[in-house]
Design an enzyme around this catalytic site. Structure first.
Site, PDB file in Angstrom:
ATOM      1  N   GLY A  45      11.119   0.648  -8.881  1.00 17.27           N
ATOM      2  CA  GLY A  45      12.159   0.420  -7.883  1.00 17.27           C
ATOM      3  C   GLY A  45      11.566  -0.185  -6.631  1.00 17.27           C
ATOM      4  N   GLN A  50      11.010  -2.695   1.965  1.00 17.46           N
ATOM      5  CA  GLN A  50       9.605  -2.609   1.554  1.00 17.46           C
ATOM      6  C   GLN A  50       8.923  -3.975   1.495  1.00 17.46           C
ATOM      7  OE1 GLN A  50      10.620   0.125  -1.960  1.00 17.46           O
ATOM      8  NE2 GLN A  50       8.529   0.708  -1.462  1.00 17.46           N
ATOM      9  N   CYS A  95       5.228   5.693  -4.610  1.00 14.24           N
ATOM     10  CA  CYS A  95       5.950   4.666  -3.856  1.00 14.24           C
ATOM     11  C   CYS A  95       5.022   3.476  -3.659  1.00 14.24           C
ATOM     12  CB  CYS A  95       6.365   5.236  -2.504  1.00 14.24           C
ATOM     13  SG  CYS A  95       7.251   4.072  -1.466  1.00 14.24           S
ATOM     14  N   LEU A  96       5.545   2.261  -3.875  1.00 15.53           N
ATOM     15  CA  LEU A  96       4.719   1.061  -3.698  1.00 15.53           C
ATOM     16  C   LEU A  96       4.259   0.923  -2.250  1.00 15.53           C
ATOM     17  CD1 LEU A  96       6.666  -1.502  -5.918  1.00 15.53           C
ATOM     18  CD2 LEU A  96       4.618  -0.202  -6.501  1.00 15.53           C
ATOM     19  N   HIS A 137      15.408   7.934  -4.224  1.00 16.60           N
ATOM     20  CA  HIS A 137      14.177   7.517  -3.539  1.00 16.60           C
ATOM     21  C   HIS A 137      14.398   6.192  -2.797  1.00 16.60           C
ATOM     22  CE1 HIS A 137       9.634   6.921  -3.458  1.00 16.60           C
ATOM     23  NE2 HIS A 137      10.087   5.728  -3.152  1.00 16.60           N
ATOM     24  N   GLU A 138      15.010   5.221  -3.495  1.00 16.73           N
ATOM     25  CA  GLU A 138      15.212   3.899  -2.882  1.00 16.73           C
ATOM     26  C   GLU A 138      16.258   3.950  -1.773  1.00 16.73           C
ATOM     27  OE1 GLU A 138      13.060   1.681  -3.391  1.00 16.73           O
ATOM     28  OE2 GLU A 138      12.194   2.675  -5.127  1.00 16.73           O
ATOM     29  N   HIS A 141      14.849   4.875   1.492  1.00 18.43           N
ATOM     30  CA  HIS A 141      14.199   3.752   2.199  1.00 18.43           C
ATOM     31  C   HIS A 141      15.174   3.052   3.142  1.00 18.43           C
ATOM     32  CE1 HIS A 141      10.142   3.463   0.621  1.00 18.43           C
ATOM     33  NE2 HIS A 141      10.565   3.552  -0.624  1.00 18.43           N
TER      34      HIS A 141
END
Ligand SMILES: [Zn+2]
Length: 174
Positions: A45, A50, A95-96, A137-138, A141
């Site tokens: 994701g 991000q 997480c990226l 999670h996304e 953000h």
């Protein structure tokens, strides 16, 4: 469009993303550029914030039983709103934007969202399992929230220490 991943503790990750109003070529170019970045970094994701675009847009591609992420399983989710959330589940998240760190996080097990696709069509999605977790999670953000914000005080302190060490190692190996 050249994009790169914004990493913690970059303050841009704390911005609140704004509603997408124009479902135009700019949005499509952004979504198209986000996809290879997510796949090449082994992500499931990615939110626009991000890659330094504070828009309420995110993409998700949950691996199938064979661990593959065929593009036809890709979700492009614009302006999502939670309409129902139920149950409880714990999953080891990463997480990226917080590379190399994984921690158990509690989320709702089931979630229903309304959202728009890349052309502005309104859709509803009922999700469970990893998809439900990744959506939450996304969506965090979009509010400037990271999964590490959900750690206890003691775990968060431990994380800050470990993360600093990892960052130093990454810098010296570059
Ligand atoms: Zn993330």
């Amino acid at each position: 469009m050249k994009l790169s991943i914004v990493e913690y503790p970059d303050k841009r990750l704390r911005q609140k993303s704004v509603e997408v109003k124009d479902f135009d070529e700019n949005l499509h170019n952004l979504l198209d550029a986000m996809y290879p970045i997510m796949i090449n970094t082994n992500g499931i994701g990615l939110a626009a914030i991000q890659v330094a675009h504070p828009l309420r847009a995110l993409i998700l591609n949950i691996p199938d039983e064979d661990g593959e992420q065929p593009r036809e399983n890709l979700f492009e989710i614009i302006n999502p709103v939670v309409v129902k959330a139920d149950g409880e589940t714990v999953y080891q998240e990463g997480c990226l934007s917080v590379p190399q760190f994984y921690e158990d996080i509690k989320r709702h097990e089931f979630i229903t969202i309304n959202y728009q696709d890349r052309d502005g069509n309104t859709k509803t999605l009922d999700a469970d399992g990893l998809l439900a977790i990744a959506i939450q999670h996304e969506m965090d953000h979009l509010e400037g929230i990271l999964f590490i914000d959900k750690l206890s005080y003691a775990r968060r302190k431990k994380f800050e220490k470990e993360y600093k060490r990892l960052q130093k190692e990454r810098k010296s190996s570059k």
